[in-house]
Design an enzyme around this catalytic site. Structure first.
Site, mmCIF file in Angstrom:
data_model
loop_
_atom_site.group_PDB
_atom_site.id
_atom_site.type_symbol
_atom_site.label_atom_id
_atom_site.label_comp_id
_atom_site.label_asym_id
_atom_site.label_seq_id
_atom_site.Cartn_x
_atom_site.Cartn_y
_atom_site.Cartn_z
ATOM 1 N N HIS A 88 0.815 -1.222 0.000
ATOM 2 C CA HIS A 88 0.000 0.000 0.000
ATOM 3 C C HIS A 88 0.848 1.272 0.000
ATOM 4 O O HIS A 88 0.310 2.369 0.158
ATOM 5 C CB HIS A 88 -0.925 0.032 1.218
ATOM 6 C CG HIS A 88 -1.982 -1.025 1.208
ATOM 7 N ND1 HIS A 88 -2.821 -1.249 0.135
ATOM 8 C CD2 HIS A 88 -2.341 -1.941 2.157
ATOM 9 C CE1 HIS A 88 -3.640 -2.248 0.416
ATOM 10 N NE2 HIS A 88 -3.366 -2.693 1.633
ATOM 11 N N ASP B 209 -2.862 -10.834 -1.508
ATOM 12 C CA ASP B 209 -3.381 -10.260 -0.281
ATOM 13 C C ASP B 209 -4.872 -9.965 -0.455
ATOM 14 O O ASP B 209 -5.350 -9.721 -1.562
ATOM 15 C CB ASP B 209 -2.623 -8.957 0.024
ATOM 16 C CG ASP B 209 -2.903 -8.393 1.401
ATOM 17 O OD1 ASP B 209 -2.084 -8.643 2.313
ATOM 18 O OD2 ASP B 209 -3.930 -7.712 1.574
ATOM 19 N N HIS C 62 -6.419 -7.324 0.320
ATOM 20 C CA HIS C 62 -6.603 -5.945 -0.101
ATOM 21 C C HIS C 62 -5.810 -5.635 -1.368
ATOM 22 O O HIS C 62 -4.668 -6.068 -1.515
ATOM 23 C CB HIS C 62 -6.176 -5.000 1.025
ATOM 24 C CG HIS C 62 -6.871 -5.272 2.321
ATOM 25 N ND1 HIS C 62 -6.294 -6.036 3.316
ATOM 26 C CD2 HIS C 62 -8.092 -4.912 2.762
ATOM 27 C CE1 HIS C 62 -7.146 -6.122 4.335
ATOM 28 N NE2 HIS C 62 -8.229 -5.459 4.019
#
Length: 247
Positions: free
Chosen positions: A98, A135, A137
């Site tokens: 991220h 993952d 996300h």
């Protein structure tokens, strides 16, 4: 197969779930008797600057997190370099997928995967890569930094149906024709973690597909830890994925 870990990752460096006490212990306990992790050094500032501007690095420094974030990036670089000759995996934290070039969120600070792949490209070790990010996300940082490159293909499986999810992963890996298969490995889509979708056996199967794709392409493969927050199952899921890659 080589597995990398540094004892500094036992430290609880923030209050977020990725930094929680016992998280690393759950993985190392599960791997005991199967894999013997070896240590490594932090990424150089030169490696980090290949992806992140000085302003972002200074931001991470002000948070008091530069040392642990640079160490995590160093584990990714070491796994990537080792992956050229044999499957490898880095048990690292903070995670990185991220983190964009000049911003970050989701427990991430530096983009470990982007730093690692940049090192391989810069050193002339590879000319193409496939990045599987399983993952739970979406790996927005990976995409923001690497998504515009025509020498890197990124795949984030997002199906809510387990069979369709696995079929897509298999198809993508079967058709990948690259020098390096890289994996942002988050285990939070397990049935007993936040996502509630995959089984432990599914992670082993994906590990096998990754290794098969690397062998077919006469290339390399490596993975790095991203998410995964249920300590009761995290270690077994990591072990399953590594066992698949090592098969």
């Amino acid at each position: 197969m080589k597995v990398f870990f540094h004892e500094d990752f036992y430290a609880v460096y923030t209050t977020d779930p990725a930094a929680a006490a016992g998280r690393m212990e759950s993985i190392l306990t599960a791997l005991s008797g199967h894999f013997n992790p070896v240590s490594f050094s932090a990424a150089t500032e030169e490696d980090i600057l290949a992806i992140h501007p000085v302003a972002h690095i200074d931001y991470v420094r002000r948070q008091g997190l530069y040392d642990i974030a640079a160490l995590s990036a160093g584990g990714a670089v070491q796994a990537a370099k080792t992956g050229l000759s044999e499957p490898s995996f880095a048990i690292i934290r903070p995670p990185g997928h991220h983190a964009s070039a000049d911003s970050c969120w989701g427990f991430c600070y530096f983009n470990n995967m982007a730093i690692a792949l940049a090192r391989l490209f810069t050193d002339g070790h590879i000319s193409s890569a496939f990045l599987l990010d399983f993952d739970l996300h979406y790996g927005d940082g990976n995409v923001n930094i690497l998504g515009s490159r025509n020498d890197i293909h990124i795949f984030n499986p997002e199906r809510m149906n387990r069979a369709s999810y696995l079929a897509e992963v298999a198809q993508e890996l079967e058709t990948a024709s690259v020098d390096m298969i890289a994996v942002s490995a988050g285990f939070d889509n397990h049935r007993e973690d936040w996502g509630g979708l995959l089984t432990t056996e599914d992670y082993e199967q994906m590990g096998r597909w990754v290794a098969d794709a690397a062998r077919r392409n006469k290339g390399g493969c490596f993975g790095i830890l991203e998410g995964g927050y249920n300590h009761d199952v995290l270690g077994q899921n990591v072990l399953a994925f590594l066992s698949g890659m090592n098969a």
